[in-house]
Design an enzyme around this catalytic site. Sequence first.
Site, PDB file in Angstrom:
ATOM      1  N   ASN A   1       0.800  -1.232   0.000  1.00 36.66           N
ATOM      2  CA  ASN A   1       0.000   0.000   0.000  1.00 36.66           C
ATOM      3  C   ASN A   1       0.837   1.290   0.000  1.00 36.66           C
ATOM      4  OD1 ASN A   1       0.789  -0.600   2.608  1.00 36.66           O
ATOM      5  ND2 ASN A   1      -1.086   0.176   3.548  1.00 36.66           N
TER       6      ASN A   1
ATOM      7  N   GLU B   1       4.492  -5.093  11.903  1.00 35.71           N
ATOM      8  CA  GLU B   1       3.468  -4.053  11.721  1.00 35.71           C
ATOM      9  C   GLU B   1       2.344  -4.708  10.941  1.00 35.71           C
ATOM     10  OE1 GLU B   1       3.361  -1.080  12.866  1.00 35.71           O
ATOM     11  OE2 GLU B   1       5.400  -0.935  13.632  1.00 35.71           O
TER      12      GLU B   1
ATOM     13  N   CYS C   1      -3.556   0.327   6.911  1.00 38.98           N
ATOM     14  CA  CYS C   1      -3.653  -0.596   8.047  1.00 38.98           C
ATOM     15  C   CYS C   1      -4.331   0.019   9.269  1.00 38.98           C
ATOM     16  CB  CYS C   1      -2.258  -1.058   8.431  1.00 38.98           C
ATOM     17  SG  CYS C   1      -1.150   0.356   8.652  1.00 38.98           S
TER      18      CYS C   1
ATOM     19  N   GLU D   1       7.605   1.403  15.064  1.00 32.67           N
ATOM     20  CA  GLU D   1       8.421   2.137  14.118  1.00 32.67           C
ATOM     21  C   GLU D   1       8.349   3.611  14.503  1.00 32.67           C
ATOM     22  OE1 GLU D   1       6.812   0.629  10.243  1.00 32.67           O
ATOM     23  OE2 GLU D   1       8.688  -0.505  10.242  1.00 32.67           O
TER      24      GLU D   1
HETATM   25  P1  NDP Z   1       0.910  -9.650   3.123  1.00 33.89           P
HETATM   26  O1  NDP Z   1       0.998 -10.087   4.536  1.00 33.89           O
HETATM   27  O2  NDP Z   1       0.208 -10.498   2.158  1.00 33.89           O
HETATM   28  O3  NDP Z   1       2.392  -9.443   2.532  1.00 33.89           O
HETATM   29  C1  NDP Z   1       3.337  -8.613   3.157  1.00 33.89           C
HETATM   30  C2  NDP Z   1       4.717  -8.995   2.666  1.00 33.89           C
HETATM   31  O4  NDP Z   1       5.098 -10.249   3.230  1.00 33.89           O
HETATM   32  C3  NDP Z   1       4.803  -9.173   1.152  1.00 33.89           C
HETATM   33  O5  NDP Z   1       6.047  -8.695   0.716  1.00 33.89           O
HETATM   34  C4  NDP Z   1       4.677 -10.684   1.016  1.00 33.89           C
HETATM   35  O6  NDP Z   1       5.182 -11.195  -0.180  1.00 33.89           O
HETATM   36  C5  NDP Z   1       5.476 -11.148   2.215  1.00 33.89           C
HETATM   37  N1  NDP Z   1       5.170 -12.493   2.696  1.00 33.89           N
HETATM   38  C6  NDP Z   1       3.999 -13.177   2.593  1.00 33.89           C
HETATM   39  N2  NDP Z   1       4.098 -14.374   3.231  1.00 33.89           N
HETATM   40  C7  NDP Z   1       5.363 -14.437   3.745  1.00 33.89           C
HETATM   41  C8  NDP Z   1       6.074 -15.415   4.510  1.00 33.89           C
HETATM   42  N3  NDP Z   1       5.511 -16.560   4.892  1.00 33.89           N
HETATM   43  N4  NDP Z   1       7.344 -15.145   4.864  1.00 33.89           N
HETATM   44  C9  NDP Z   1       7.930 -13.970   4.515  1.00 33.89           C
HETATM   45  N5  NDP Z   1       7.317 -13.031   3.771  1.00 33.89           N
HETATM   46  C10 NDP Z   1       6.040 -13.245   3.407  1.00 33.89           C
HETATM   47  O7  NDP Z   1       0.317  -8.175   3.171  1.00 33.89           O
HETATM   48  P2  NDP Z   1      -0.137  -7.268   1.950  1.00 33.89           P
HETATM   49  O8  NDP Z   1       1.047  -6.989   1.092  1.00 33.89           O
HETATM   50  O9  NDP Z   1      -1.350  -7.887   1.341  1.00 33.89           O
HETATM   51  O10 NDP Z   1      -0.514  -5.917   2.699  1.00 33.89           O
HETATM   52  C11 NDP Z   1      -1.734  -5.698   3.320  1.00 33.89           C
HETATM   53  C12 NDP Z   1      -1.647  -5.986   4.806  1.00 33.89           C
HETATM   54  O11 NDP Z   1      -0.585  -5.255   5.380  1.00 33.89           O
HETATM   55  C13 NDP Z   1      -2.886  -5.581   5.557  1.00 33.89           C
HETATM   56  O12 NDP Z   1      -3.244  -6.569   6.471  1.00 33.89           O
HETATM   57  C14 NDP Z   1      -2.460  -4.341   6.291  1.00 33.89           C
HETATM   58  O13 NDP Z   1      -3.203  -4.086   7.437  1.00 33.89           O
HETATM   59  C15 NDP Z   1      -1.022  -4.610   6.568  1.00 33.89           C
HETATM   60  N6  NDP Z   1      -0.308  -3.358   6.755  1.00 33.89           N
HETATM   61  C16 NDP Z   1       0.126  -3.011   8.018  1.00 33.89           C
HETATM   62  C17 NDP Z   1       0.738  -1.787   8.243  1.00 33.89           C
HETATM   63  C18 NDP Z   1       1.254  -1.402   9.601  1.00 33.89           C
HETATM   64  O14 NDP Z   1       2.130  -0.548   9.668  1.00 33.89           O
HETATM   65  N7  NDP Z   1       0.756  -1.949  10.699  1.00 33.89           N
HETATM   66  C19 NDP Z   1       0.915  -0.822   7.154  1.00 33.89           C
HETATM   67  C20 NDP Z   1       0.478  -1.306   5.874  1.00 33.89           C
HETATM   68  C21 NDP Z   1      -0.132  -2.523   5.702  1.00 33.89           C
HETATM   69  P3  NDP Z   1       4.303 -11.125  -1.548  1.00 33.89           P
HETATM   70  O15 NDP Z   1       5.138 -10.315  -2.446  1.00 33.89           O
HETATM   71  O16 NDP Z   1       4.132 -12.533  -1.983  1.00 33.89           O
HETATM   72  O17 NDP Z   1       2.991 -10.494  -1.239  1.00 33.89           O
END
Ligand code: NDP
Length: 486
Positions: free
Chosen positions: A152, A249, A283, A460
């Site tokens: 995002n 996060e 998020c 963070e």
């Molecule tokens: P995901 O959890 O699907 O993916 C996050 C990252 O983790 C991606 O780069 C993903 O790879 C990678 N990933 C997925 N599975 C694994 C694993 N088993 N081991 C290591 N890396 C992995 O989140 P989204 O990208 O869909 O983002 C949306 C989510 O992020 C929402 O739930 C949102 O709330 C949260 N978010 C939280 C924030 C915060 O600061 N608290 C800020 C922004 C978003 P891949 O490239 O395959 O997707």
Amino acid sequence: MSALPRVGNFIGGRLVDGSGPRFPDYDPGRGEVIGEVFSAGEAEIEAAVAQARCAARAWARAAGAGRGRALRRIAEVLRAHNDELAELETRDTGRPIAETRSVDILSAADCFEYFGALAATLATEHVDLGPSAFGYVRREPIGVVGAIGAWNYPLQIASWKAAPALAFGNAVVFKPSELTPQSALRLAALLVEAGLPPGLFNVVQGDARVGRALVRHPEVDKITLTGEVNTGRAVMAEAAAGLKRVSLELGGKSPLIVFSDADLDAAVTGAMLGNFYSSGEICSNGTRVFVERPILAAFLDRLSLRTERLRIGDPLDPATDVGAMISTTHGERVTGYIERGLTEGARLITGGRRMHEGVPAGGFYIAPTIFTADDGMTLAREEIFGPVMTVLPFDEEEEVIARANATPYGLAAGLFTRDVTRAYRVAARLGAGVCWINHYNVTPVELPFGGVKQSGIGRENGRAAIEAYTEVKSVYVALGDIESPY
Ligand code: NDP
């Protein structure tokens, strides 16, 4: 796909192709392919970690003031490239250019500037242990940080992780989301251009497999992830095998409480910011909007009127308020939640549909949607990550605090009231890592950001980030003879 721009990896200060799978990168605003991503294979992951390890050695020995200077130069370079980076980010995320130009890059620059200033302030703590000894407590870098980002806010996420990690003497290997591979690559090049030694910030492309490889890698000392709760769970379990430090996060289902004495327009603005900014793909969004019953009708009137005026469409048009969903798959997930809301009996106030008219073909656009519902409905319980707001009436302060806290998440919370004593009282009792009084979703770098309960571990930004990117070493110094018990 061969004529497309190559989106590779950045290792040791150089762009390199990857030996892993290749896949297209889409502009979600139009559904057009804008690049071919060369994911990192085993060789590139090894190289990135080795480069980071090597660069971290010299960087850790540098004085904080020198590291800080480098970071402050980066801040200037980012600001100078604001428009270019904003366009790149908009093309990769589908978020409006008005947002990326005014928030993403500037917030990243602020972060480098802030941690640049903090780098030289890590003072050693002296501990008096009586006449025969004293101690001191050093803050030392952790080493190589594996950083994994969501789609995002790709550049902001990379910066929020890289700036503190680098400020305190670590090196970084960053894996962007496979859906948004572009801006981290450009960031990496600009960091080197600004004078950061090569190898300190590396980018490896790919999907979860690449993320997993970083988590498992024995030479990666710490993992910081921004992503979903389930991903956080998987990463933490995997990191446990190596007893690796983790910062998480994660997602949320945050409450925003509007008391009847609130400035109604400000509260409506807060609710819109907390639900429709970035098409709701944030998020910390306040997706459960609790409104005190006496003002419910007036609030809904004002809210729906202003929501219906939002301009939805081409993310590259500076007049656009709400852009595209990150992908068709995600768009369908969000419309699935809307359908579920209708099936479960929630009342639709406005929106509730995918848009086809007046938006670029090929993108997935959803009209900003408002429901009134009950706490038990799926809409009010699960993170939707789209422009879907759920309004829930309440009658009493005690009642609304209990309902606001009745969730496994705890990222953020907000409240609108003109009563200062109530504001502090309620803020103190909300189960969240971040709380806004009379505002929503503002995240200055000076304030720590992160969640409690299942929304994450660690913080963070702010001085709290020192904890996330340093180890504590206690040094005991004997000042005289030591007694032998033998
Ligand atoms: P995901 O959890 O699907 O993916 C996050 C990252 O983790 C991606 O780069 C993903 O790879 C990678 N990933 C997925 N599975 C694994 C694993 N088993 N081991 C290591 N890396 C992995 O989140 P989204 O990208 O869909 O983002 C949306 C989510 O992020 C929402 O739930 C949102 O709330 C949260 N978010 C939280 C924030 C915060 O600061 N608290 C800020 C922004 C978003 P891949 O490239 O395959 O997707």
